[in-house]
Write an enzyme that holds these catalytic residues in place. Structure first.
Site, PDB file in Angstrom:
ATOM      1  NE  ARG A  20       1.870   3.718  12.652  1.00 34.62           N
ATOM      2  CZ  ARG A  20       1.047   4.608  13.198  1.00 34.62           C
ATOM      3  NH1 ARG A  20       1.536   5.597  13.929  1.00 34.62           N
ATOM      4  NH2 ARG A  20      -0.253   4.496  13.022  1.00 34.62           N
ATOM      5  CG  ASP A  63     -13.219  17.420  -5.558  1.00 35.58           C
ATOM      6  OD1 ASP A  63     -14.186  18.166  -5.844  1.00 35.58           O
ATOM      7  OD2 ASP A  63     -12.072  17.848  -5.345  1.00 35.58           O
ATOM      8  CB  THR A  78      -9.312   2.707  11.927  1.00 33.03           C
ATOM      9  OG1 THR A  78      -8.126   3.217  11.308  1.00 33.03           O
ATOM     10  CG2 THR A  78      -9.934   1.642  11.048  1.00 33.03           C
ATOM     11  CG  ASP A 123      -5.391   4.340   1.467  1.00 31.80           C
ATOM     12  OD1 ASP A 123      -6.565   4.593   1.144  1.00 31.80           O
ATOM     13  OD2 ASP A 123      -4.994   4.315   2.646  1.00 31.80           O
ATOM     14  CE  LYS A 145      -2.144   1.851   3.701  1.00 34.43           C
ATOM     15  NZ  LYS A 145      -2.050   3.333   3.628  1.00 34.43           N
ATOM     16  CE  LYS A 185      -8.012   6.632   4.124  1.00 33.69           C
ATOM     17  NZ  LYS A 185      -6.633   6.187   3.861  1.00 33.69           N
TER      18      LYS A 185
END
Length: 237
Positions: free
Chosen positions: A216, A68, A125, A63, A37, A65
């Site tokens: 991470r 508009d 999240t 990714d 990703k 997102k």
């Protein structure tokens, strides 16, 4: 599909602005991660040629997102088609017409059988009930997720980005059709960071995730390859 039959794949989030670092991580997890990703941080800092360079022939979850007006989102999807992503994200709160425009653009811009999965973000999240209330949503996260998920699937989306804590409810409401991609996954004992609604990989698989996203806990590990392999083994157990 039963929980025992579900195959849950691993997406590794390469959250950095450094192309060399992203390439090193991508190489380290190759053969273990099903998809890599790259998101806004990397694309905005390094540019889309760097996205293409890091991805290479690896399946790419882009990714961004998108959110508009419908015409702009449709044009953006077409502009991104040269990257041939495996997955592409947009915000369900953009509404039905925006999502339909993205799907139409996707169908027009990609060769048959090669278009990416369009995945609608429901509730981030990092947000909880209090955060939703701050932006004027009086319902709890579960209710808002189900509302947006239903709208997304009726608007031609292939699947959803959702917290693991909404997986069971989404499967009950929508069945096996949506591809459910779940961020906020933390192996047992890992720090939560800025994620508020998290689960372990095994818990997410049992709840109905098709893909989990881990960043991470893999990329900041002393040995990213070993960390990714351990999560893949947990998913396969």
């Amino acid at each position: 599909m039963s929980d025992t039959a579900r195959q849950t794949g691993l997406i590794v989030a390469l959250d950095t602005q450094d192309p060399a670092q992203a390439k090193a991580w991508a190489h380290a997890v190759e053969g273990v991660a099903g998809v890599i990703k790259l998101g806004m941080e990397f694309a905005y800092a390094a540019g889309f040629q760097a996205v293409a360079d890091v991805a290479g022939q690896r399946p790419l979850f882009l990714d961004l997102k998108l959110h508009d007006i419908p015409n702009t989102v449709g044009a953006a999807v077409k502009a991104l088609s040269h990257l041939r992503p495996r997955m592409l994200t947009l915000h369900a709160v953009g509404g039905a017409e925006m999502m339909k425009a993205a799907r139409k653009a996707c169908d027009e811009a990609f060769p048959e059988g090669e278009r990416p999965l369009l995945l609608a973000v429901t509730v981030l999240t990092s947000m909880d009930n209090h955060a939703l209330a701050e932006v004027g949503v009086p319902d709890d996260t579960r209710t808002q997720v189900l509302r947006l998920a239903d709208l997304a699937m009726k608007s031609g989306m292939d699947g959803l980005i959702c917290s693991a804590h909404e997986l069971k409810a989404l499967r009950e409401a929508l069945g096996d059709k949506p591809v459910l991609v779940t961020p906020g996954i933390r192996p047992a004992g890992a720090a939560k960071g800025d994620q508020k609604r998290v689960m372990t990989p095994a818990e997410a698989r049992a709840a109905g995730a098709d893909w989990i996203v881990v960043g991470r806990p893999i990329t900041q590990a002393a040995d990213p390859a070993a960390a990714a392999a351990a999560i893949a083994a947990e998913l396969a157990a």
